[in-house]
Design an enzyme around this catalytic site. Structure first.
Site, PDB file in Angstrom:
ATOM      1  N   TYR A   1       0.987  -1.089  -0.171  1.00  0.00           N
ATOM      2  CA  TYR A   1       0.141   0.272  -0.203  1.00  0.00           C
ATOM      3  C   TYR A   1       0.631   1.360   0.316  1.00  0.00           C
ATOM      4  O   TYR A   1       1.927   1.364   0.558  1.00  0.00           O
ATOM      5  CB  TYR A   1      -0.806  -0.177   1.319  1.00  0.00           C
TER       6      TYR A   1
ATOM      7  N   GLU B   1      -0.342   4.853  -0.487  1.00  0.00           N
ATOM      8  CA  GLU B   1      -0.989   5.910  -0.880  1.00  0.00           C
ATOM      9  C   GLU B   1      -0.240   7.328  -0.883  1.00  0.00           C
ATOM     10  O   GLU B   1       0.423   7.231   0.297  1.00  0.00           O
ATOM     11  CB  GLU B   1      -2.722   6.229  -0.130  1.00  0.00           C
TER      12      GLU B   1
ATOM     13  N   ASP C   1      -6.941  12.809 -25.101  1.00  0.00           N
ATOM     14  CA  ASP C   1      -7.059  11.256 -24.916  1.00  0.00           C
ATOM     15  C   ASP C   1      -6.889  10.444 -25.594  1.00  0.00           C
ATOM     16  O   ASP C   1      -7.317  10.391 -26.579  1.00  0.00           O
ATOM     17  CB  ASP C   1      -8.405  10.568 -24.740  1.00  0.00           C
TER      18      ASP C   1
ATOM     19  N   THR D   1      -4.508   5.295 -22.102  1.00  0.00           N
ATOM     20  CA  THR D   1      -4.249   4.170 -20.914  1.00  0.00           C
ATOM     21  C   THR D   1      -3.248   3.420 -21.297  1.00  0.00           C
ATOM     22  O   THR D   1      -2.220   4.664 -22.713  1.00  0.00           O
ATOM     23  CB  THR D   1      -5.518   3.541 -21.789  1.00  0.00           C
TER      24      THR D   1
ATOM     25  N   LYS E   1      -2.801  -0.441 -24.702  1.00  0.00           N
ATOM     26  CA  LYS E   1      -2.943  -0.370 -26.432  1.00  0.00           C
ATOM     27  C   LYS E   1      -2.414  -0.308 -27.203  1.00  0.00           C
ATOM     28  O   LYS E   1      -1.176  -1.489 -26.950  1.00  0.00           O
ATOM     29  CB  LYS E   1      -4.279   0.565 -26.928  1.00  0.00           C
TER      30      LYS E   1
ATOM     31  N   ARG F   1      -2.631  -3.499 -18.571  1.00  0.00           N
ATOM     32  CA  ARG F   1      -3.562  -2.496 -17.512  1.00  0.00           C
ATOM     33  C   ARG F   1      -3.597  -1.101 -16.883  1.00  0.00           C
ATOM     34  O   ARG F   1      -3.292  -1.284 -15.298  1.00  0.00           O
ATOM     35  CB  ARG F   1      -4.933  -3.252 -17.771  1.00  0.00           C
TER      36      ARG F   1
HETATM   37  C1  LIG Z   1      -9.964   2.548 -23.883  1.00  0.00           C
HETATM   38  C2  LIG Z   1     -10.403   4.248 -23.889  1.00  0.00           C
HETATM   39  C3  LIG Z   1     -10.240   4.195 -22.615  1.00  0.00           C
HETATM   40  C4  LIG Z   1     -10.818   3.688 -21.271  1.00  0.00           C
HETATM   41  O1  LIG Z   1      -9.873   2.790 -20.831  1.00  0.00           O
HETATM   42  P1  LIG Z   1     -10.398   1.394 -19.957  1.00  0.00           P
HETATM   43  O2  LIG Z   1      -8.530   1.365 -19.107  1.00  0.00           O
HETATM   44  O3  LIG Z   1     -11.117   1.314 -20.617  1.00  0.00           O
HETATM   45  O4  LIG Z   1     -11.146   2.401 -18.590  1.00  0.00           O
HETATM   46  C5  LIG Z   1     -10.585   6.316 -22.731  1.00  0.00           C
HETATM   47  N1  LIG Z   1     -10.407   6.966 -23.981  1.00  0.00           N
HETATM   48  C6  LIG Z   1     -10.274   6.319 -24.904  1.00  0.00           C
HETATM   49  C7  LIG Z   1     -10.037   6.685 -25.787  1.00  0.00           C
HETATM   50  C8  LIG Z   1      -9.482   5.307 -24.856  1.00  0.00           C
HETATM   51  O5  LIG Z   1     -10.327   4.171 -26.239  1.00  0.00           O
END
Ligand SMILES: *Cc1c(COP(=O)(O)O)cnc(C)c1O
Length: 416
Positions: free
Chosen positions: A53, A55, A199, A225, A228, A234
């Protein structure tokens, strides 16, 4: 003390892990948000850091025993800043959705106006879509794409921003195959006094490898994220200008989250080191090359590509010209060993649960070393599956050839 292995203590879960490895090895994985992480990333993510932990932030924790976590998180932060040329990085968000929500918390009050891309046009749920907390607790106005070109119309975006005066503007998408004009978004944000969040969840690996323009110089905040195209575990990160660093950190902790997932931080650190290598630059460029090759092949098979092609890792296509729906086709492809997801296309006359299109990405197949000739073969299989949608025996025959094909391409992180 007897400390059994997973196989000894829980053969059910062990068997499912084995089966998933086999499945990922045998399948041509074309889901645009997925990838194969390296053995090193898997190892770090499965480490004892899951026990700890912590925080707070390095040097200001609410628990003792941070001798190893503090340098780990600092390493991940420094690598993120250097890779993306960012002033500040927060590597604690649990995933992309909470990362975005933290930005809302840092920049908005409940009921304030946010402007993002509509889900059916390729935006993410967390960009203000009505069923998401981001559309329910905030006043959300949404832009889309032009019905004929499939492209974001920046004049329409500007007109909406001027009329609605959002406090937060979000650029970025989950199903948009073209490069987004980040500078134009920033100019609009400045005109109306909004914060710009980009994003880059889908394209982060391409940005890291120099195969796509970076939003970092243009946005006040960038969310991503890590799992990807960036090919990490993740998780998620927020990158921002120094002027927003305090607000962003406070919004993540204690605003939204408790203790960070330190095992994920370890995996992110490893992935960021990998992403800074020349080999990863080649990988990122090969993803774009492969996506183009796949798009060309699919166009030749009679599928209708949204926007006519791709600039990034992702293809969106309308399959109805081949006489079927997206869902029926995705299910037939899955049976044949090709994995992707059905998706709406812009102005889709069909419902989201059985839409007209498919979304495909080239990140996973590129991680296996596949190149343009393999993309041509994959496109040809799409044509064959389209001809055999209602013929399970034919689909099984295709699956056999797909298995033979995939066996020649090793997967990072998987030994079968
Ligand atoms: C995949 C994605 C997210 C969310 O990601 P999670 O890890 O699934 O919560 C947010 N914004 C965009 C553009 C994404 O492609």
């Amino acid at each position: 003390m007897f400390d059994p292995t997973l196989q000894e203590s829980d053969p059910d879960v062990a068997r499912l892990i084995q089966a998933e490895q086999r499945r990922e090895f045998d399948t041509i994985r074309l889901i645009a948000s997925e990838n194969y992480v390296s053995r090193a990333v898997l190892e770090a993510t499965g480490s004892v850091f899951t026990n700890k932990y912590s925080e707070g932030y390095a040097g200001k924790r609410y628990y003792e025993g941070q001798q190893c976590v503090d340098p780990l998180e600092t390493l991940a932060i420094e690598r993120a800043k250097s890779l993306f040329q960012a002033d500040h990085a927060n590597v604690q968000p649990y995933s992309g959705s909470p990362a975005n929500l933290a930005v809302y918390f840092a920049t908005l009050k409940p009921g304030d106006t946010v402007m993002g891309m509509a889900l059916p046009s390729g935006g993410h749920l967390t960009h203000g879509w009505k069923v998401s907390i981001t559309g329910a607790f905030f006043r959300s106005v949404q832009y889309g794409v032009d019905a004929t070109t499939g492209l974001i119309d920046m004049d329409a975006v500007r007109a909406l921003a001027v009329a609605e005066r959002p406090k937060l503007i979000i650029a970025g998408a989950t199903a948009y195959p073209r490069i987004i004009d980040f500078a134009a978004f920033r100019a609009i944000a400045d005109e109306v006094g909004a914060t710009l969040l980009v994003d880059m969840a889908h394209i982060a690996g391409l940005v890291a490898g120099g195969a796509h323009p970076s939003p970092v110089p243009h946005a006040h905040v960038v969310s991503t994220t890590t799992h990807k195209t960036l090919r990490g575990p993740r998780g998620a990160m927020l990158l921002c200008k120094e002027s927003m660093a305090k607000d962003i950190d406070k919004a993540v902790f204690p605003g939204l989250q408790g203790g960070p997932h330190n095992h994920t931080t370890a995996g992110i650190a490893v992935a960021l080191k990998e992403a800074a290598t020349p080999a990863f630059r080649d990988y990122a460029h090969q993803i774009v090359t492969n996506a183009r090759a796949l798009a060309d092949g699919l166009g030749a098979e009679g599928f209708k590509l949204v926007s006519g092609g791709t600039d990034n890792h992702l293809i969106l296509m309308d399959v109805t010209p081949r006489g079927m729906t997206g869902k029926a086709f995705a299910q037939a492809l899955d049976r044949a060993g090709l994995e992707c997801n059905y998706n709406t296309v812009p102005n889709d006359p069909r419902k989201p649960f059985d839409p007209s299109g498919l979304r495909l990405g080239a990140a996973s197949v590129t991680s296996r070393g596949m190149k343009a000739p393999e993309m041509a073969r994959i496109a040809a299989w799409f044509g064959q599956v389209a001809d055999a949608v209602n013929d399970p025996d034919a689909l099984d025959r295709i699956r056999a050839t797909v298995h033979e094909f995939t066996s020649a391409f090793p997967c990072p992180g998987i030994r079968v």
